[in-house]
Every structure is written in C-alpha cells, then in structure tokens.
Write a protein that holds these residues in place. Structure first.
Motif, PDB file in Angstrom:
ATOM      1  N   GLY A   1      32.476  57.351  92.136  1.00  9.37           N
ATOM      2  CA  GLY A   1      33.201  57.360  90.869  1.00  9.37           C
ATOM      3  C   GLY A   1      32.431  56.677  89.760  1.00  9.37           C
ATOM      4  O   GLY A   1      32.408  57.162  88.622  1.00  9.37           O
ATOM      5  N   MET A   2      31.781  55.552  90.078  1.00 10.20           N
ATOM      6  CA  MET A   2      30.995  54.850  89.058  1.00 10.20           C
ATOM      7  C   MET A   2      29.805  55.688  88.616  1.00 10.20           C
ATOM      8  O   MET A   2      29.470  55.744  87.425  1.00 10.20           O
ATOM      9  CB  MET A   2      30.528  53.498  89.604  1.00 10.20           C
ATOM     10  N   SER A   3      29.170  56.364  89.579  1.00  9.24           N
ATOM     11  CA  SER A   3      28.009  57.201  89.251  1.00  9.24           C
ATOM     12  C   SER A   3      28.411  58.394  88.391  1.00  9.24           C
ATOM     13  O   SER A   3      27.773  58.688  87.368  1.00  9.24           O
ATOM     14  CB  SER A   3      27.343  57.681  90.546  1.00  9.24           C
ATOM     15  N   VAL A   4      29.478  59.069  88.793  1.00  9.39           N
ATOM     16  CA  VAL A   4      29.947  60.226  88.024  1.00  9.39           C
ATOM     17  C   VAL A   4      30.463  59.780  86.658  1.00  9.39           C
ATOM     18  O   VAL A   4      30.188  60.424  85.632  1.00  9.39           O
ATOM     19  CB  VAL A   4      31.061  60.968  88.795  1.00  9.39           C
ATOM     20  N   GLY A   5      31.191  58.673  86.641  1.00  3.07           N
ATOM     21  CA  GLY A   5      31.715  58.166  85.378  1.00  3.07           C
ATOM     22  C   GLY A   5      30.626  57.797  84.395  1.00  3.07           C
ATOM     23  O   GLY A   5      30.759  58.001  83.187  1.00  3.07           O
ATOM     24  N   ARG A   6      29.536  57.285  84.929  1.00  9.75           N
ATOM     25  CA  ARG A   6      28.398  56.946  84.069  1.00  9.75           C
ATOM     26  C   ARG A   6      27.769  58.210  83.496  1.00  9.75           C
ATOM     27  O   ARG A   6      27.439  58.284  82.314  1.00  9.75           O
ATOM     28  CB  ARG A   6      27.384  56.155  84.899  1.00  9.75           C
ATOM     29  N   THR A   7      27.625  59.250  84.338  1.00 12.52           N
ATOM     30  CA  THR A   7      27.035  60.515  83.898  1.00 12.52           C
ATOM     31  C   THR A   7      27.891  61.198  82.838  1.00 12.52           C
ATOM     32  O   THR A   7      27.372  61.758  81.860  1.00 12.52           O
ATOM     33  CB  THR A   7      26.858  61.467  85.096  1.00 12.52           C
ATOM     34  N   LEU A   8      29.199  61.131  83.008  1.00  8.80           N
ATOM     35  CA  LEU A   8      30.115  61.817  82.095  1.00  8.80           C
ATOM     36  C   LEU A   8      30.481  60.991  80.864  1.00  8.80           C
ATOM     37  O   LEU A   8      31.233  61.462  80.001  1.00  8.80           O
ATOM     38  CB  LEU A   8      31.398  62.195  82.848  1.00  8.80           C
ATOM     39  N   GLY A   9      29.966  59.771  80.786  1.00  7.35           N
ATOM     40  CA  GLY A   9      30.245  58.941  79.623  1.00  7.35           C
ATOM     41  C   GLY A   9      31.536  58.155  79.711  1.00  7.35           C
ATOM     42  O   GLY A   9      31.923  57.480  78.743  1.00  7.35           O
ATOM     43  N   MET A  10      32.217  58.195  80.860  1.00  9.39           N
ATOM     44  CA  MET A  10      33.492  57.487  80.998  1.00  9.39           C
ATOM     45  C   MET A  10      33.286  55.968  81.039  1.00  9.39           C
ATOM     46  O   MET A  10      34.145  55.205  80.590  1.00  9.39           O
ATOM     47  CB  MET A  10      34.204  57.959  82.266  1.00  9.39           C
ATOM     48  N   ILE A  11      32.146  55.546  81.576  1.00  7.50           N
ATOM     49  CA  ILE A  11      31.839  54.115  81.642  1.00  7.50           C
ATOM     50  C   ILE A  11      31.755  53.536  80.231  1.00  7.50           C
ATOM     51  O   ILE A  11      32.285  52.463  79.939  1.00  7.50           O
ATOM     52  CB  ILE A  11      30.518  53.877  82.406  1.00  7.50           C
ATOM     53  N   LYS A  12      31.110  54.287  79.345  1.00  2.00           N
ATOM     54  CA  LYS A  12      30.954  53.826  77.961  1.00  2.00           C
ATOM     55  C   LYS A  12      32.298  53.746  77.251  1.00  2.00           C
ATOM     56  O   LYS A  12      32.551  52.829  76.461  1.00  2.00           O
ATOM     57  CB  LYS A  12      30.013  54.763  77.206  1.00  2.00           C
ATOM     58  N   VAL A  13      33.182  54.711  77.524  1.00  2.00           N
ATOM     59  CA  VAL A  13      34.520  54.714  76.926  1.00  2.00           C
ATOM     60  C   VAL A  13      35.284  53.451  77.321  1.00  2.00           C
ATOM     61  O   VAL A  13      36.080  52.912  76.548  1.00  2.00           O
ATOM     62  CB  VAL A  13      35.306  55.980  77.354  1.00  2.00           C
ATOM     63  N   MET A  14      35.006  52.948  78.517  1.00  2.00           N
ATOM     64  CA  MET A  14      35.671  51.740  79.008  1.00  2.00           C
ATOM     65  C   MET A  14      35.096  50.470  78.388  1.00  2.00           C
ATOM     66  O   MET A  14      35.600  49.369  78.630  1.00  2.00           O
ATOM     67  CB  MET A  14      35.548  51.661  80.529  1.00  2.00           C
ATOM     68  N   GLY A  15      34.026  50.611  77.602  1.00  2.00           N
ATOM     69  CA  GLY A  15      33.419  49.447  76.977  1.00  2.00           C
ATOM     70  C   GLY A  15      32.308  48.828  77.787  1.00  2.00           C
ATOM     71  O   GLY A  15      31.852  47.713  77.495  1.00  2.00           O
ATOM     72  N   LEU A  16      31.844  49.551  78.816  1.00  2.00           N
ATOM     73  CA  LEU A  16      30.749  49.066  79.658  1.00  2.00           C
ATOM     74  C   LEU A  16      29.449  49.767  79.273  1.00  2.00           C
ATOM     75  O   LEU A  16      29.459  50.900  78.781  1.00  2.00           O
ATOM     76  CB  LEU A  16      31.055  49.322  81.132  1.00  2.00           C
ATOM     77  N   ALA A  17      28.342  49.081  79.510  1.00  2.00           N
ATOM     78  CA  ALA A  17      27.032  49.663  79.209  1.00  2.00           C
ATOM     79  C   ALA A  17      26.739  50.784  80.192  1.00  2.00           C
ATOM     80  O   ALA A  17      26.695  50.547  81.400  1.00  2.00           O
ATOM     81  CB  ALA A  17      25.953  48.585  79.293  1.00  2.00           C
ATOM     82  N   ASP A  18      26.544  51.992  79.693  1.00  2.00           N
ATOM     83  CA  ASP A  18      26.265  53.115  80.595  1.00  2.00           C
ATOM     84  C   ASP A  18      24.782  53.283  80.855  1.00  2.00           C
ATOM     85  O   ASP A  18      24.363  54.163  81.599  1.00  2.00           O
ATOM     86  CB  ASP A  18      26.873  54.411  80.056  1.00  2.00           C
ATOM     87  N   GLN A  19      23.950  52.428  80.253  1.00  2.00           N
ATOM     88  CA  GLN A  19      22.504  52.522  80.494  1.00  2.00           C
ATOM     89  C   GLN A  19      22.114  51.938  81.852  1.00  2.00           C
ATOM     90  O   GLN A  19      21.067  52.277  82.393  1.00  2.00           O
ATOM     91  CB  GLN A  19      21.724  51.769  79.400  1.00  2.00           C
ATOM     92  N   ARG A  20      22.929  51.048  82.371  1.00  2.00           N
ATOM     93  CA  ARG A  20      22.600  50.397  83.636  1.00  2.00           C
ATOM     94  C   ARG A  20      23.636  50.768  84.700  1.00  2.00           C
ATOM     95  O   ARG A  20      24.824  50.957  84.387  1.00  2.00           O
ATOM     96  CB  ARG A  20      22.547  48.870  83.483  1.00  2.00           C
ATOM     97  N   PRO A  21      23.223  50.871  85.960  1.00  2.00           N
ATOM     98  CA  PRO A  21      24.196  51.128  87.037  1.00  2.00           C
ATOM     99  C   PRO A  21      25.063  49.907  87.291  1.00  2.00           C
ATOM    100  O   PRO A  21      24.604  48.769  87.153  1.00  2.00           O
ATOM    101  CB  PRO A  21      23.306  51.442  88.247  1.00  2.00           C
ATOM    102  N   LEU A  22      26.304  50.138  87.637  1.00  2.00           N
ATOM    103  CA  LEU A  22      27.175  49.045  88.045  1.00  2.00           C
ATOM    104  C   LEU A  22      26.855  48.667  89.492  1.00  2.00           C
ATOM    105  O   LEU A  22      26.355  49.500  90.258  1.00  2.00           O
ATOM    106  CB  LEU A  22      28.634  49.467  87.922  1.00  2.00           C
ATOM    107  N   PRO A  23      27.112  47.437  89.897  1.00  2.00           N
ATOM    108  CA  PRO A  23      26.801  47.012  91.277  1.00  2.00           C
ATOM    109  C   PRO A  23      27.523  47.880  92.300  1.00  2.00           C
ATOM    110  O   PRO A  23      28.729  48.103  92.199  1.00  2.00           O
ATOM    111  CB  PRO A  23      27.312  45.569  91.319  1.00  2.00           C
ATOM    112  N   ALA A  24      26.769  48.376  93.264  1.00  2.00           N
ATOM    113  CA  ALA A  24      27.354  49.227  94.304  1.00  2.00           C
ATOM    114  C   ALA A  24      28.065  48.373  95.341  1.00  2.00           C
ATOM    115  O   ALA A  24      27.633  47.267  95.673  1.00  2.00           O
ATOM    116  CB  ALA A  24      26.261  50.057  94.967  1.00  2.00           C
TER     117      ALA A  24
END
Length: 408
Positions: free
Chosen positions: A121-144
C-alpha cells in the motif's frame, strides 16, 4: 511545572552559540534560530498572535544543546513550546499518524499478512501520489514493515542460561521494521556472558509523540516505561537500547520534560545504556569477549546527533576497531537531516536533504558501499541520500563473533 523548570529559560544569555550550531538555521533563513523558539518564548510568554512563526522548523536534533555554554536544554524548551501550541490548535491527520508509529505498527502486526499489505500500500500510494496528499514526502520510501516483529522472534530465540542478565528496550524501529538487529544484539550479549530479557510491556519511548506535540501521551508512555524500568533496576539489571533516540529519551529527556512529575526517572537513568556504550565499558574493564573473527570490509561511521548529545564518545567506533579486517572512518559530517519523523514531512523534505548534503557528499567521496550508524532513521536517510547500504554497528560485531565460530 516546578520553579527549576520555569527558570531554565533565564539561564539563556542570548548568545549565538545555538544558532551557529543549528543545521536548520544553516539551511534556511526562515528559521530564526533555536533560542528564539523555546527560551525566548518561555521567557517573554508571547501572546498567541506573537508566537514564533518558525516553531515547526526545529527538528529536535539537539545540536543547540551540545553547543550551549550555559547547558540550557534548548531543544526541550522548543518541544514544550510546540506542545503548548497544540493545546489550542488541532493536529493534522498526517501528524496523528507520524506521532503514533507504535499504534500504526501494532495494527499492521495484528493483521494476517499485514506487513505485505502495508508495504504494498505504501509503495502503490507513493506511485499514485496518495502519500503526498497525506502531507508526506513522496520522494523517499517509507520504512518497510518486517514480516515478523522482534517480540515474536524473541520467543523462539534460543539463549543459554546465564547468570548475568540485561533488559533490552528495542524501540519501535527494531521491533517492527528491523528485528534482525535485535537478534544480532542477543548473539553479541550472549557471547559476552549476558542473557537478554525482553519485557513486552515496554511502550514507545515517546520521542515521535514529543516532536509532534503530543506531550500528554508522551508523559503516559514515560510513566509506563519508568515504572517497568524501576522494577528491573531493583533486580540489579541494566537496561540497554540499540537506538540512540530511545536511550536519550528514557535516560535524559524524560527528566527534562517531566521533571518532578514522575518518580524514579533520575535513579533509573543511572542504569540505562546505549548497547555499544555498555560493551565499550566492558572492554575498558577487560571484560569484553575479544574473540572476533575477521570481517574484511571498509566502512564509514555516522554518529547520530542523539548519540553526540549524550556525551559518551563514539563507543561503536572503538569496538569496531577491535575487529581484524575492519577499516572504519568517522564521517564527521554533521547532521544527516532526517531527525526522526521530521524529514518524512512533505514540507521538510528539501530542507532535510539540504542539511544532509555534506554527509552524503562525504560518503560518496569515500567510495565505501556501507555506512554504519546507531539510529534507524539516520540509516534510512543515508541510504536515500547517499545511495549506499547501511547497517547497525552491532550487526558487524555479531558477524565477527559468528566468523570466529566458523573458524574453530
């Protein structure tokens, strides 16, 4: 709040030592400097409309504390000011999530295949821009997340029955993201005649809560952990951690943040150690098992800010230099820039990377392929910014002991 804590800001002589040492001030003119956030606000008691506009820029890296000639806990005053702000202002959904990593991790651990689904979910969310919408940096992966927690792996970990014992405080990252480091730690301690005890009742140290303004919840965690630590201290067992932010929080910051509010914190602190600090003390007292096998590799070592502020030197480097074949160089390149959850926030990403540029360039220029550091978020930042592998120093010690067993 007692008189001692109230008067702490008055110890600030308004010099510029903290500003000179602050990596955030060096990276952006928008931050007026550490002394303007905590000490000045605490002293002048600004009205809400006059509150320091750059309050959120403080990363709680502690470099101001290291530099202060008057020993004012500037960063702690900054965090108290942040908590005061959030008494009358709502938290964002992003900060609710970032301030409660343990809560999120426990939910993932309870769900069958939770780590797989969360990581996907974190990987797909980052690809689709959902991570950025949440206010998180989408340039870096979140800790797995790890498939298994340290707590679950510990139950099946075989240890010899040993007279000497230590209690392990793993912290959230090792428990939920990097449990192998905890298992390496057990092997190292067993080799040195200590059986490792793990208390499942420990909760998050509270550092993410403090930096996002959830001070009341951090106090609850501090109370829980302090009570548990006191029980083990009364049995004569030292408490060891593998995360410098955890050790700093339970050893020092509990006292700074909650002075006079929670009994036993000061006495407990005398029995809380960073793991490498404890092992290096064994070495100094001729009690360390030095039967290491060879580890032929060149490393660079990064000292986390939360290690340096503890004033215990660089114990990991001292230990690594005992291993045949290991070549380790101190990066000595300042803050990596991530400061826990600070660099994961979208608005802080560019600043975080700018702060870490000196370290990234130093690593790249060295030609090493692996950097060692004691902090989990430092490891993530260095991997991202310098494109190298990172490891905890304790894992190299475990490898050296393992290699010695293989050569027998």
């Amino acid at each position: 709040m007692d008189d001692k804590k109230i008067n702490l800001p008055d110890c600030c002589v308004a010099c510029t030592a903290c500003i000179t040492a602050c990596p955030v001030t060096a990276a952006t003119h928008k931050f007026r400097g550490p002394k303007m956030v905590g000490p000045a606000q605490s002293r002048l008691n600004f009205a809400e409309n006059d509150s320091e506009a750059s309050l959120e820029y403080c990363s709680n890296c502690k470099n101001c504390d290291i530099a202060c000639p008057s020993s004012v806990p500037i960063s702690t005053l900054n965090m108290l000011a942040r908590a005061k702000y959030y008494e009358t202002h709502p938290h964002s959904q992003r900060d609710e999530m970032m301030g409660h990593p343990e809560k999120m991790s426990k939910l993932v651990a309870k769900i069958p295949f939770g780590a797989f689904f969360a990581n996907t979910g974190m990987s797909v969310g980052r690809t689709l821009g959902m991570i950025k919408v949440m206010g998180l940096a989408d340039q870096r992966p979140l800790p797995a997340y790890s498939d298994q927690t340290f707590a679950s792996l510990f139950k099946s970990k075989q240890q010899p029955e040993l007279e000497k014992k230590i209690v392990f405080f793993p912290g959230c990252i090792i428990n939920y993201n990097e449990p192998q480091i905890g298992l390496d730690f057990i092997d190292v301690m067993n080799k040195n005649g200590y059986q490792v005890i793990f208390d499942e009742n420990f909760v998050c140290c509270g550092s993410p809560l403090v930096t996002t303004g959830f001070l009341n919840e951090a106090k609850e965690n501090a109370q829980t952990n302090t009570n548990l630590i006191k029980q083990w201290v009364d049995k004569g067992y030292p408490i060891l951690t593998l995360c410098t932010s955890c050790s700093l929080m339970i050893k020092d910051e509990y006292q700074e943040l909650f002075e006079g509010e929670i009994p036993d914190m000061e006495e407990n602190a005398k029995h809380i150690f960073d793991a490498c600090e404890f092992l290096e003390a064994l070495y100094q007292n001729d009690q360390l098992n030095e039967e290491f096998g060879e580890v032929s590799h060149e490393f660079m070592y990064h000292a986390p800010c939360h290690l340096r502020v503890q004033g215990i030197g660089l114990p990991a480097m001292e230990l690594l230099r005992l291993i045949s074949g290991v070549k380790v160089t101190d990066a000595d390149a300042g803050c990596c820039g991530i400061s826990g959850n600070y660099g994961y926030k979208a608005e802080n990403y560019d600043l975080s990377m700018k702060i870490g540029n000196t370290l990234f360039d130093t690593v790249k220029a060295s030609g090493v392929d692996t950097v060692l550091t004691d902090c989990g978020t430092c490891r993530a930042q260095i991997e991202h910014g310098a494109d190298v592998k990172t490891m905890h120093p304790i894992s190299i010690l475990a490898e050296a002991y393992h290699n010695a067993d293989l050569s027998e």
